[in-house]
Design a protein around this motif. Structure first.
Motif, PDB file in Angstrom:
ATOM      1  N   ARG A 116       3.321  -2.739 -63.462  1.00 56.28           N
ATOM      2  CA  ARG A 116       4.343  -1.746 -63.787  1.00 56.28           C
ATOM      3  C   ARG A 116       3.839  -0.847 -64.910  1.00 56.28           C
ATOM      4  O   ARG A 116       3.463  -1.334 -65.975  1.00 56.28           O
ATOM      5  CB  ARG A 116       5.638  -2.451 -64.185  1.00 56.28           C
ATOM      6  N   ALA A 172       0.656   8.932 -60.988  1.00 59.84           N
ATOM      7  CA  ALA A 172       1.720   8.996 -59.988  1.00 59.84           C
ATOM      8  C   ALA A 172       1.534   7.960 -58.895  1.00 59.84           C
ATOM      9  O   ALA A 172       2.498   7.323 -58.450  1.00 59.84           O
ATOM     10  CB  ALA A 172       1.777  10.401 -59.382  1.00 59.84           C
ATOM     11  N   VAL A 173       0.284   7.759 -58.460  1.00 60.40           N
ATOM     12  CA  VAL A 173       0.018   6.793 -57.390  1.00 60.40           C
ATOM     13  C   VAL A 173       0.281   5.373 -57.872  1.00 60.40           C
ATOM     14  O   VAL A 173       0.887   4.561 -57.159  1.00 60.40           O
ATOM     15  CB  VAL A 173      -1.433   6.933 -56.877  1.00 60.40           C
ATOM     16  N   ARG A 175       2.276   4.416 -60.314  1.00 65.40           N
ATOM     17  CA  ARG A 175       3.728   4.228 -60.477  1.00 65.40           C
ATOM     18  C   ARG A 175       4.394   3.952 -59.140  1.00 65.40           C
ATOM     19  O   ARG A 175       5.297   3.126 -59.036  1.00 65.40           O
ATOM     20  CB  ARG A 175       4.355   5.464 -61.120  1.00 65.40           C
ATOM     21  N   GLU A 176       3.950   4.640 -58.087  1.00 63.07           N
ATOM     22  CA  GLU A 176       4.571   4.488 -56.774  1.00 63.07           C
ATOM     23  C   GLU A 176       4.188   3.186 -56.095  1.00 63.07           C
ATOM     24  O   GLU A 176       5.018   2.525 -55.467  1.00 63.07           O
ATOM     25  CB  GLU A 176       4.193   5.668 -55.881  1.00 63.07           C
ATOM     26  N   THR A 177       2.920   2.779 -56.232  1.00 63.46           N
ATOM     27  CA  THR A 177       2.412   1.628 -55.480  1.00 63.46           C
ATOM     28  C   THR A 177       2.288   0.353 -56.307  1.00 63.46           C
ATOM     29  O   THR A 177       2.205  -0.737 -55.735  1.00 63.46           O
ATOM     30  CB  THR A 177       1.023   1.947 -54.899  1.00 63.46           C
TER      31      THR A 177
END
Length: 255
Positions: A116, A172-173, A175-177
């Motif tokens: 996280r 961004a990647v 955070r998303e995955t």
């Protein structure tokens, strides 16, 4: 502070409605889980009896039993027939190898885990970071502060540095995955390996202790590492602090 004084009795006002009464066990479970996280009940310690906890919280033993059952299902407690209820000695064996991946470590341990991102910022490389990443001093880097968890328990807190502009969209990647590997893949780095890991034991500062949900008086394992792409170019420099009583670090030499 004693273990019992660290817990909060439920007031008569709290007990006044049927809906509130039905949620007693969830609040008690949450308070006990927090006490375990703070080290009030360390791994391996026996909890007070159901009768003592019922008196402490001002509820019946059935409510306490339901709270303990919930925590047992989460892997925080274990019941020993005729002996009592104990805090589970949660420990994970993490492998530091040529290809070190948090997700794979969790799969091998049979646990659910995730990364996280706590925060992100662009920084200027210090001398040590510049040496590790082989970039000029004061180069622009992306810094991610990341918490790695397993079954809701924090395993390590890390500060990770990536060269810019090569990894502009990595935040961004991730955070998303929840995956550094996915972040690299999105930047055309399909594979990467660990160049080195340096492990030391130290006392945590207040920030590290808070993220690991432990006291500052318990030591942690600090791992300094560098990852490189298939051409041997450094792509990540990281400092990670592991909760010493939850993690065993194994260095693998078979790759």
């Amino acid at each position: 502070m004693t273990a019992t004084s660290a817990l909060t009795p439920l007031s008569s006002a709290t007990l006044s409605t049927p809906a509130a009464r039905d949620s007693f066990w969830t609040r008690i479970a949450a308070e006990l889980a927090e006490a375990i996280a703070r080290g009030v009940y360390p791994p391996g310690q026996r909890l007070p009896s159901e009768h003592a906890l019922a008196e402490q919280f001002g509820v019946n033993r059935h409510t306490i039993r339901r709270s303990l059952a919930s925590l047992s299902s989460q892997g925080l407690l274990r019941a020993a027939q005729g002996s009592g209820t104990y805090v589970e000695e949660f420990a994970v064996d993490l492998v530091l190898a040529k290809r070190t991946r948090h997700h794979q470590n969790m799969v091998h341990a049979g646990l659910r885990g995730a990364l996280r991102v706590l925060d992100a910022k662009n920084v200027r490389a210090t001398a040590a970071q510049a040496r590790a990443l082989r970039v000029p001093a004061r180069s622009s880097l992306l810094c991610l502060r990341v918490l790695a968890e397993a079954e809701g328990q924090p395993l390590n807190f890390s500060e990770r540095y990536f060269p810019l502009p090569r990894f502009t969209s990595l935040e961004a990647v991730v955070r998303e995955t929840g995956s550094i590997t996915a972040g690299f893949a999105a930047h055309q780095v399909k594979d990467y390996t660990r160049l080195e890991s340096r492990i030391t034991a130290q006392m945590p500062d207040a920030i590290v202790a808070a993220h690991l949900r432990q006291t500052a008086s318990r030591p942690v394992l600090r791992v300094e590492s560098v990852n490189v792409d298939p051409l041997g170019v450094p792509i990540e420099y990281a400092l990670a602090w592991f909760a010493g009583d939850r993690v065993t670090l194994t260095v693998a030499h078979d790759e």
